[in-house]
Design a protein around this motif. Structure first.
Motif, PDB file in Angstrom:
ATOM      1  N   LEU A   4      -0.639   4.156 -22.056  1.00 11.46           N
ATOM      2  CA  LEU A   4      -1.893   4.651 -21.474  1.00 11.46           C
ATOM      3  C   LEU A   4      -2.717   3.491 -20.909  1.00 11.46           C
ATOM      4  CD1 LEU A   4      -2.951   7.386 -24.065  1.00 11.46           C
ATOM      5  CD2 LEU A   4      -1.909   7.710 -21.821  1.00 11.46           C
ATOM      6  N   ASP A   5      -2.679   2.343 -21.580  1.00 11.00           N
ATOM      7  CA  ASP A   5      -3.378   1.162 -21.054  1.00 11.00           C
ATOM      8  C   ASP A   5      -2.754   0.707 -19.733  1.00 11.00           C
ATOM      9  OD1 ASP A   5      -5.384   0.891 -22.928  1.00 11.00           O
ATOM     10  OD2 ASP A   5      -4.206  -0.400 -24.253  1.00 11.00           O
ATOM     11  N   CYS A   6      -1.437   0.789 -19.642  1.00 13.41           N
ATOM     12  CA  CYS A   6      -0.754   0.484 -18.382  1.00 13.41           C
ATOM     13  C   CYS A   6      -1.264   1.415 -17.290  1.00 13.41           C
ATOM     14  CB  CYS A   6       0.761   0.636 -18.558  1.00 13.41           C
ATOM     15  SG  CYS A   6       1.695   0.485 -17.015  1.00 13.41           S
ATOM     16  N   GLY A   7      -1.362   2.688 -17.606  1.00 13.70           N
ATOM     17  CA  GLY A   7      -1.851   3.657 -16.635  1.00 13.70           C
ATOM     18  C   GLY A   7      -3.273   3.379 -16.187  1.00 13.70           C
ATOM     19  N   ARG A   8      -4.114   2.963 -17.111  1.00 17.88           N
ATOM     20  CA  ARG A   8      -5.499   2.648 -16.745  1.00 17.88           C
ATOM     21  C   ARG A   8      -5.550   1.459 -15.786  1.00 17.88           C
ATOM     22  NH1 ARG A   8      -6.015   3.248 -22.492  1.00 17.88           N
ATOM     23  NH2 ARG A   8      -6.767   5.346 -22.994  1.00 17.88           N
ATOM     24  N   GLU A   9      -4.722   0.453 -16.061  1.00 19.95           N
ATOM     25  CA  GLU A   9      -4.684  -0.717 -15.178  1.00 19.95           C
ATOM     26  C   GLU A   9      -4.268  -0.317 -13.763  1.00 19.95           C
ATOM     27  OE1 GLU A   9      -5.300  -4.084 -15.574  1.00 19.95           O
ATOM     28  OE2 GLU A   9      -6.252  -3.511 -17.463  1.00 19.95           O
ATOM     29  N   LEU A  10      -3.218   0.468 -13.652  1.00 20.55           N
ATOM     30  CA  LEU A  10      -2.712   0.850 -12.337  1.00 20.55           C
ATOM     31  C   LEU A  10      -3.664   1.814 -11.634  1.00 20.55           C
ATOM     32  CD1 LEU A  10       1.086   1.249 -13.118  1.00 20.55           C
ATOM     33  CD2 LEU A  10      -0.057  -0.631 -11.945  1.00 20.55           C
ATOM     34  N   SER A  11      -4.314   2.683 -12.389  1.00 15.27           N
ATOM     35  CA  SER A  11      -5.270   3.609 -11.788  1.00 15.27           C
ATOM     36  C   SER A  11      -6.444   2.863 -11.173  1.00 15.27           C
ATOM     37  CB  SER A  11      -5.781   4.602 -12.841  1.00 15.27           C
ATOM     38  OG  SER A  11      -4.732   5.444 -13.272  1.00 15.27           O
ATOM     39  N   ALA A  12      -6.820   1.749 -11.796  1.00 17.76           N
ATOM     40  CA  ALA A  12      -7.911   0.943 -11.251  1.00 17.76           C
ATOM     41  C   ALA A  12      -7.550   0.366  -9.890  1.00 17.76           C
ATOM     42  CB  ALA A  12      -8.281  -0.175 -12.218  1.00 17.76           C
ATOM     43  N   TRP A  13      -6.264   0.230  -9.614  1.00 19.84           N
ATOM     44  CA  TRP A  13      -5.792  -0.248  -8.316  1.00 19.84           C
ATOM     45  C   TRP A  13      -5.503   0.909  -7.359  1.00 19.84           C
ATOM     46  CZ3 TRP A  13      -5.762  -5.060  -6.488  1.00 19.84           C
ATOM     47  CH2 TRP A  13      -5.783  -6.133  -7.377  1.00 19.84           C
ATOM     48  N   GLY A  14      -5.582   2.125  -7.851  1.00 21.24           N
ATOM     49  CA  GLY A  14      -5.240   3.260  -7.011  1.00 21.24           C
ATOM     50  C   GLY A  14      -3.749   3.490  -6.896  1.00 21.24           C
ATOM     51  N   VAL A  15      -2.956   2.981  -7.842  1.00 21.78           N
ATOM     52  CA  VAL A  15      -1.506   3.164  -7.801  1.00 21.78           C
ATOM     53  C   VAL A  15      -1.160   4.536  -8.372  1.00 21.78           C
ATOM     54  CG1 VAL A  15       0.718   2.333  -8.657  1.00 21.78           C
ATOM     55  CG2 VAL A  15      -1.073   0.697  -8.041  1.00 21.78           C
ATOM     56  N   THR A  16      -0.519   5.369  -7.563  1.00 20.90           N
ATOM     57  CA  THR A  16      -0.144   6.718  -7.997  1.00 20.90           C
ATOM     58  C   THR A  16       1.362   6.931  -8.023  1.00 20.90           C
ATOM     59  OG1 THR A  16      -0.391   7.495  -5.714  1.00 20.90           O
ATOM     60  CG2 THR A  16      -2.294   7.745  -7.171  1.00 20.90           C
ATOM     61  N   ASN A  17       2.134   5.977  -7.535  1.00 16.26           N
ATOM     62  CA  ASN A  17       3.589   6.109  -7.461  1.00 16.26           C
ATOM     63  C   ASN A  17       4.218   5.736  -8.802  1.00 16.26           C
ATOM     64  OD1 ASN A  17       6.273   6.205  -6.794  1.00 16.26           O
ATOM     65  ND2 ASN A  17       6.157   4.725  -5.120  1.00 16.26           N
ATOM     66  N   GLN A  75       0.832  -1.203   0.000  1.00 23.19           N
ATOM     67  CA  GLN A  75       0.000   0.000   0.000  1.00 23.19           C
ATOM     68  C   GLN A  75       0.866   1.253   0.000  1.00 23.19           C
ATOM     69  OE1 GLN A  75      -2.640  -0.518   3.442  1.00 23.19           O
ATOM     70  NE2 GLN A  75      -4.358  -0.357   2.066  1.00 23.19           N
ATOM     71  N   LEU A  76       1.855   1.283   0.877  1.00 21.84           N
ATOM     72  CA  LEU A  76       2.737   2.444   0.967  1.00 21.84           C
ATOM     73  C   LEU A  76       3.529   2.646  -0.331  1.00 21.84           C
ATOM     74  CD1 LEU A  76       4.040   1.820   4.589  1.00 21.84           C
ATOM     75  CD2 LEU A  76       2.803   3.857   3.854  1.00 21.84           C
ATOM     76  N   ALA A  77       4.019   1.541  -0.886  1.00 25.03           N
ATOM     77  CA  ALA A  77       4.785   1.634  -2.127  1.00 25.03           C
ATOM     78  C   ALA A  77       3.913   2.143  -3.270  1.00 25.03           C
ATOM     79  CB  ALA A  77       5.376   0.272  -2.478  1.00 25.03           C
ATOM     80  N   ASN A  78       2.687   1.661  -3.354  1.00 23.96           N
ATOM     81  CA  ASN A  78       1.790   2.069  -4.435  1.00 23.96           C
ATOM     82  C   ASN A  78       1.354   3.516  -4.306  1.00 23.96           C
ATOM     83  OD1 ASN A  78       1.889  -0.512  -5.493  1.00 23.96           O
ATOM     84  ND2 ASN A  78       0.003  -1.186  -4.511  1.00 23.96           N
ATOM     85  N   ARG A  79       1.188   3.964  -3.073  1.00 25.39           N
ATOM     86  CA  ARG A  79       0.727   5.337  -2.846  1.00 25.39           C
ATOM     87  C   ARG A  79       1.825   6.339  -3.150  1.00 25.39           C
ATOM     88  NH1 ARG A  79      -1.693   6.431   2.940  1.00 25.39           N
ATOM     89  NH2 ARG A  79      -2.938   4.631   2.280  1.00 25.39           N
ATOM     90  N   GLY A  80       3.066   6.004  -2.789  1.00 19.26           N
ATOM     91  CA  GLY A  80       4.198   6.849  -3.168  1.00 19.26           C
ATOM     92  C   GLY A  80       4.332   8.152  -2.420  1.00 19.26           C
ATOM     93  N   THR A  81       3.993   8.151  -1.132  1.00 14.47           N
ATOM     94  CA  THR A  81       4.107   9.395  -0.364  1.00 14.47           C
ATOM     95  C   THR A  81       5.072   9.293   0.809  1.00 14.47           C
ATOM     96  OG1 THR A  81       2.187   8.760   0.977  1.00 14.47           O
ATOM     97  CG2 THR A  81       1.780  10.154  -0.942  1.00 14.47           C
ATOM     98  N   ASP A  82       5.471   8.086   1.195  1.00 11.89           N
ATOM     99  CA  ASP A  82       6.339   7.921   2.369  1.00 11.89           C
ATOM    100  C   ASP A  82       7.338   6.794   2.099  1.00 11.89           C
ATOM    101  OD1 ASP A  82       7.530   7.702   4.855  1.00 11.89           O
ATOM    102  OD2 ASP A  82       5.663   8.081   5.949  1.00 11.89           O
ATOM    103  N   ARG A  83       8.434   7.154   1.479  1.00 16.72           N
ATOM    104  CA  ARG A  83       9.438   6.160   1.090  1.00 16.72           C
ATOM    105  C   ARG A  83      10.096   5.519   2.310  1.00 16.72           C
ATOM    106  NH1 ARG A  83      14.874   7.025  -0.613  1.00 16.72           N
ATOM    107  NH2 ARG A  83      15.663   5.297  -1.875  1.00 16.72           N
ATOM    108  N   GLU A  84      10.426   6.320   3.308  1.00 13.24           N
ATOM    109  CA  GLU A  84      11.111   5.787   4.488  1.00 13.24           C
ATOM    110  C   GLU A  84      10.234   4.792   5.245  1.00 13.24           C
ATOM    111  OE1 GLU A  84      14.286   6.187   5.113  1.00 13.24           O
ATOM    112  OE2 GLU A  84      14.325   7.345   3.248  1.00 13.24           O
ATOM    113  N   GLU A  85       8.947   5.082   5.364  1.00 13.07           N
ATOM    114  CA  GLU A  85       8.042   4.166   6.053  1.00 13.07           C
ATOM    115  C   GLU A  85       7.865   2.874   5.259  1.00 13.07           C
ATOM    116  OE1 GLU A  85       5.563   2.461   8.821  1.00 13.07           O
ATOM    117  OE2 GLU A  85       6.958   4.140   8.985  1.00 13.07           O
ATOM    118  N   THR A  86       7.882   2.987   3.936  1.00 13.17           N
ATOM    119  CA  THR A  86       7.796   1.789   3.099  1.00 13.17           C
ATOM    120  C   THR A  86       8.992   0.872   3.348  1.00 13.17           C
ATOM    121  OG1 THR A  86       6.705   3.122   1.385  1.00 13.17           O
ATOM    122  CG2 THR A  86       7.506   0.955   0.733  1.00 13.17           C
TER     123      THR A  86
END
Length: 463
Positions: A256-269, A89-100
Motif C-alpha cells: 500500500l505504501d508503494c501504491g501511495r508513492e506511485l499515486s503521488a506521481w500519477g502512475v496508474t499503469n 508519461q505514456l508508460a506510467n499512464r498505461g493507456t497506449d502501449r503501442e505509442e509507448t
C-alpha cells in the motif's frame, strides 16, 4: 485546461504538476507537463532553468524535492529529453502501449538517445511494455560501443538495465549476480536504492530470503524509508520479501505504501509495479475481503486497458484467489502466464491452482500440478517454488503430527482450509473467536506449518 500552461517555465511546470497530483488530477498533470515542454521547445531559445527531474516518474531519477530539481540547466532542452519524458508519461499512464513502444524506438534512434538518461528512459519504457528482446538488443549494442565502455557511469547504467531485463525474462540467478556485482562496485547514490530493490526481488525468487533481509538492513532500508530515493521500488521489493515469508500484514503495509508513492506521481499503469495484485492477495489472507476486491477490480481493469498478457494473467490470478480460488479460474490465469517472460508468476499461479484442487479433493490433479511446479522451478532456478512444491507434496502423502490432532482441532482445521474466517467458524461451531484461534494455533504447531496458507497446502482431509 488553462491556456497559460503553454507559457510555464520548467520550474513552474514542476510545481504545478505537484499541486495537480495532490488534488488527484493526475491526467491533467500529465497533459500540463506535455504542453509546457512542447511550448518551450517551440521557442527559439529552447529551455533554460531547472533539470527535468520531478516532472514525471522514472525509477532511479531524483525525487521532486531533490536538489537536482533546482539546479540550473545552462543549455536548451534537446529532442531526446522531450521524447524521454513522453515515453515515461505514456508508460506510467498505461493507456497506449503501442505509442509507448513507438516513442521509445524514436528516442533510441536519435544520436542523443545514447546518453545515459535518455537511454535509461527508453529501456525502462520498453521493459514496462514487455518488449524485453528489443530492450536487451539495444543494451547489447551499447555494451559493444567503445564510448559506453569507456564511461563508468554509462557502463553502470547498462549493467543495471540488463540485470532487470534478465529478471523479467525469467533468469533471477543471472540478474542477482549482475546486481550484486554492481553494488560491490559502489553504484552511484542516485540508483543505489533501485539496485538494492531489484536485487531483493531476484533473491526472493531464488529463495534466499535471509540474504534479501540482510541486504535491506545493510543499506538501511529496513525502516520507514523516510527521505529515501526510489521508495516505490523498495516498498514493492520489501513487500515481496514479507509475502514470501507469509508475513501478510507487513507485506500489505509495504504494498500500500508503494501504491501511495506511485499515486503521488500519477502512475496508474500496473505494469510499472503490480502493487494492487499483491496487496489484494495479502488483504484476502488477512480477511479484509472488501479491500481485496476493490484492489483487484482496479488492477484487472487497468491491466486490460494496457493490453499486456502477462499483466492480465497476474491480475486474473489475484482476482481468482480473492473470489474463492476456483480451480478453473486459476487454471486460466496460469495459462495466460505460461512462458518464460512470466515464469515466476506462472509458478505462483500453478502452485495456487494445486492448493485449490486439493481443497476440492482432486488430489491426483493437485499432485501432478505440484510436480510440474517443482520440476520447472528446479530447472529455472526458482528455489522458493521448489521448496514450497516439495513441502506441499510431502504434506500430501504424510501428515506428520496429524494423528495428534484432537477431533475438535481436525474439524476447525478443515473448516479453515475451506476458506472460512475465524468468525465464521466460531458462529458455525458455537464457539468464541478466541477459542477458534487457540485451536488453530495448536493445529499449526502440531503440523509444523506457518498458518492458513500452508494449511491449504495439506492435500489430504484432516477430518
Amino acid at each position: 485546461m488553462p491556456a497559460a500552461w503553454g507559457g510555464l517555465s520548467l520550474e513552474e511546470a514542476r510545481r504545478a504538476r505537484a499541486d495537480l497530483v495532490e488534488r488527484g488530477r493526475w491526467g491533467e498533470a500529465d497533459e500540463m507537463v506535455r504542453d509546457a515542454i512542447e511550448a518551450i521547445l517551440a521557442t527559439p531559445s529552447g529551455a533554460r532553468g531547472p533539470q527535468l527531474a520531478g516532472l514525471v516518474y522514472v525509477p532511479g531519477s531524483p525525487a521532486p524535492d531533490a536538489d537536482e530539481c533546482d539546479r540550473p540547466d545552462p543549455g536548451s532542452l534537446p529532442e531526446e529529453q522531450r521524447l524521454a519524458i513522453r515515453a515515461m508519461q505514456l508508460a506510467n499512464r498505461g493507456t497506449d502501449r503501442e505509442e509507448t513502444i513507438a516513442t521509445a524506438r524514436r528516442l533510441l534512434a536519435l544520436p542523443g538517445g545514447r546518453g545515459a538518461g535518455a537511454f535509461w528512459c527508453a529501456i525502462v519504457a520498453l521493459a514496462i511494455c514487455d518488449e524485453l528482446d528489443l530492450a536487451m538488443e539495444h543494451c547489447v549494442r551499447a555494451v559493444r560501443d567503445p564510448d559506453v565502455m569507456s564511461d563508468g557511469d554509462a557502463r553502470g547504467v547498462v549493467a543495471l538495465l540488463m540485470a532487470r531485463l534478465m529478471w523479467l525474462g525469467g533468469d533471477p540467478a543471472g540478474s542477482a549476480k549482475v546486481l550484486a556485482g554492481s553494488l560491490r562496485r559502489n553504484v552511484c547514490e542516485q540508483v543505489r536504492g533501485l539496485a538494492v530493490a531489484w536485487l531483493v526481488a531476484a533473491l526472493v525468487d531464488l529463495g534466499e530470503s535471509d540474504r534479501a533481509h540482510d541486504l535491506l538492513l545493510e543499506h538501511d532500508f529496513g525502516g520507514p524509508l523516510t527521505g529515501v530515493q526510489d521508495r516505490a521500488a523498495l516498498f514493492l521489493a520489501r513487500g515481496s520479501l514479507h509475502f514470501a515469508l507469509s508475513q501478510f500484514d507487513r507485506a500489505l503495509e509495504d504494498f500500500l505504501d508503494c501504491g501511495r508513492e506511485l499515486s503521488a506521481w500519477g502512475v496508474t499503469n500496473p505494469a510499472v509495479a503490480p502493487w494492487r495484485s499483491r496487496a489484494a492477495v495479502c488483504a484476502n489472507a488477512l480477511g479484509r475481503t472488501d479491500l481485496a476486491r476493490a484492489l483487484v477490480s482496479k488492477e484487472l481493469a487497468a491491466a486490460r486497458r494496457w493490453g499486456n498478457p502477462r499483466l492480465i494473467g497476474m491480475a486474473s490470478h489475484a482476482a481468482a484467489v480473492v473470489a474463492g480460488a476456483d480451480p478453473e479460474a486459476l487454471r486460466d490465469a496460469a495459462s495466460a502466464l505460461d512462458g518464460n517472460l512470466a515464469l515466476g508468476e506462472s509458478l505462483y499461479a500453478q502452485y495456487d491452482l494445486a492448493l485449490a484442487l486439493g481443497t476440492r479433493e482432486r488430489y491426483g490433479e493437485a499432485r501432478k500440478t505440484l510436480e510440474a511446479v517443482r520440476d520447472t522451478a528446479r530447472q529455472a532456478g526458482y528455489a522458493v517454488w521448489v521448496e514450497r512444491a516439495e513441502a506441499a507434496l510431502t504434506r500430501m502423502t504424510t501428515l506428520d503430527g496429524a494423528g495428534g490432532l484432537t477431533r475438535q482441532e481436525r474439524k476447525i482445521g478443515e473448516l479453515a482450509r475451506t476458506g472460512r474466517s475465524n468468525r465464521q467458524i466460531a458462529e458455525e461451531q458455537y464457539l468464541t473467536v478466541r477459542t477458534v484461534e487457540f485451536h488453530l494455533s495448536r493445529v499449526y504447531r502440531k503440523l509444523g506449518i506457518a498458518g492458513r496458507r500452508d494449511l491449504k497446502a495439506i492435500l489430504t482431509p484432516l477430518s
